[in-house]
Scaffold this motif. Structure first.
Motif, PDB file in Angstrom:
ATOM      1  N   PHE A   1       0.832  -1.196   0.000  1.00  0.00           N
ATOM      2  CA  PHE A   1       0.000   0.000   0.000  1.00  0.00           C
ATOM      3  C   PHE A   1       0.872   1.255   0.000  1.00  0.00           C
ATOM      4  CE2 PHE A   1      -2.376  -3.447   1.747  1.00  0.00           C
ATOM      5  CZ  PHE A   1      -3.601  -3.334   1.102  1.00  0.00           C
ATOM      6  N   LYS A   2       0.539   2.166  -0.886  1.00  0.00           N
ATOM      7  CA  LYS A   2       1.260   3.435  -0.994  1.00  0.00           C
ATOM      8  C   LYS A   2       0.454   4.510  -0.264  1.00  0.00           C
ATOM      9  CE  LYS A   2       3.315   6.281  -4.619  1.00  0.00           C
ATOM     10  NZ  LYS A   2       3.485   6.393  -6.083  1.00  0.00           N
ATOM     11  N   LEU A   3       1.169   5.352   0.483  1.00  0.00           N
ATOM     12  CA  LEU A   3       0.530   6.423   1.254  1.00  0.00           C
ATOM     13  C   LEU A   3       1.252   7.741   1.012  1.00  0.00           C
ATOM     14  CD1 LEU A   3       0.985   3.723   3.333  1.00  0.00           C
ATOM     15  CD2 LEU A   3      -0.744   5.021   4.516  1.00  0.00           C
ATOM     16  N   SER A   4       0.539   8.834   1.245  1.00  0.00           N
ATOM     17  CA  SER A   4       1.177  10.150   1.259  1.00  0.00           C
ATOM     18  C   SER A   4       1.156  10.653   2.691  1.00  0.00           C
ATOM     19  CB  SER A   4       0.450  11.136   0.340  1.00  0.00           C
ATOM     20  OG  SER A   4      -0.835  11.420   0.841  1.00  0.00           O
TER      21      SER A   4
ATOM     22  N   PRO B   1       1.484  -0.611  -6.496  1.00  0.00           N
ATOM     23  CA  PRO B   1       2.070   0.735  -6.576  1.00  0.00           C
ATOM     24  C   PRO B   1       2.444   1.162  -7.992  1.00  0.00           C
ATOM     25  CG  PRO B   1       2.948  -0.421  -4.680  1.00  0.00           C
ATOM     26  CD  PRO B   1       2.117  -1.409  -5.448  1.00  0.00           C
ATOM     27  N   GLU B   2       2.952   0.233  -8.796  1.00  0.00           N
ATOM     28  CA  GLU B   2       3.322   0.611 -10.166  1.00  0.00           C
ATOM     29  C   GLU B   2       2.104   0.958 -11.020  1.00  0.00           C
ATOM     30  OE1 GLU B   2       3.564  -3.887  -9.657  1.00  0.00           O
ATOM     31  OE2 GLU B   2       4.389  -2.178  -8.610  1.00  0.00           O
ATOM     32  N   GLU B   3       0.937   0.376 -10.726  1.00  0.00           N
ATOM     33  CA  GLU B   3      -0.288   0.742 -11.435  1.00  0.00           C
ATOM     34  C   GLU B   3      -0.703   2.168 -11.095  1.00  0.00           C
ATOM     35  OE1 GLU B   3      -3.403  -2.560 -11.833  1.00  0.00           O
ATOM     36  OE2 GLU B   3      -2.302  -3.103 -10.000  1.00  0.00           O
ATOM     37  N   LEU B   4      -0.423   2.592  -9.859  1.00  0.00           N
ATOM     38  CA  LEU B   4      -0.795   3.945  -9.428  1.00  0.00           C
ATOM     39  C   LEU B   4       0.049   4.997 -10.128  1.00  0.00           C
ATOM     40  CD1 LEU B   4      -1.090   3.316  -5.599  1.00  0.00           C
ATOM     41  CD2 LEU B   4      -2.948   3.530  -7.240  1.00  0.00           C
ATOM     42  N   ASP B   5       1.310   4.649 -10.429  1.00  0.00           N
ATOM     43  CA  ASP B   5       2.244   5.602 -11.045  1.00  0.00           C
ATOM     44  C   ASP B   5       2.081   5.687 -12.553  1.00  0.00           C
ATOM     45  OD1 ASP B   5       3.276   6.099  -8.527  1.00  0.00           O
ATOM     46  OD2 ASP B   5       4.800   4.546  -8.708  1.00  0.00           O
TER      47      ASP B   5
END
Length: 172
Positions: free
Chosen positions: A64-67, A167-171
């Motif tokens: 999971f990617k977070l800011s 995460p790579e799909e989000l970028d």
């Protein structure tokens, strides 16, 4: 990431920048398995983090990617943390907002980035519930997820996987 001549670091004061620099060094020299965090190239008060889903939960083997954004009075106020990875969970809404007491009224300056990320990782496997019976969710942001958590684990996991993006799909 360097401090500007006037003692300010890209919108934050020197104390905030120093604290975040120290935390970055701690993260780099003493990494914690399953979590990462690093500042934006241009702004030390904006970070990207990842947490691995805990084993033996519906989130196992997911990342999971977070800011994370830090206010000028950090560490005396909590960072603003949002899930960038779409997530299905009783304590997170579909916009990535989080219901976790240490990010609100239970915040303490002794907490740090690692503490926050480990707390979120733990929350994935153990959503916040009231301590007295019946063990209801204390503050679900996703009512459907709260209802399915105990009632239908297979459907819950199906919805977790359907919503998740790597995460790579989000970028992309």
């Amino acid at each position: 990431m360097a401090l500007a001549a006037n003692g300010r670091a890209n919108g934050g004061n020197a104390t905030v920048a120093q604290r975040l620099q120290k935390e970055l060094m701690d993260i780099m020299t003493k990494p914690t398995p399953g979590i990462t965090a690093f500042p934006d190239d241009e702004n030390m008060t904006v970070w990207t983090a990842t947490i691995d889903g805990p084993a033996d939960t519906p989130y196992a083997n997911l990342i999971f990617k977070l800011s994370m954004e830090f206010a000028a009075n950090y560490p005396y106020s909590p960072p603003t943390v949002l899930f960038k990875t779409p997530i299905y969970h009783p304590n997170f809404d579909f916009s990535g907002r989080i219901c976790l007491d240490i990010l609100k009224d239970k915040w303490s300056a002794i907490y740090n980035i690692t503490t926050v990320l480990l707390s979120l990782q733990s929350l994935l496997g153990e959503p916040n519930k009231l301590s007295a019976p019946p063990m209801l969710f204390s503050s679900p942001l996703n009512g459907q997820a709260a209802e399915l958590w105990d009632k239908d684990p297979a459907e819950y996991k199906r919805l977790v996987l359907a919503r998740h993006k790597a995460p790579e799909e989000l970028d992309a």
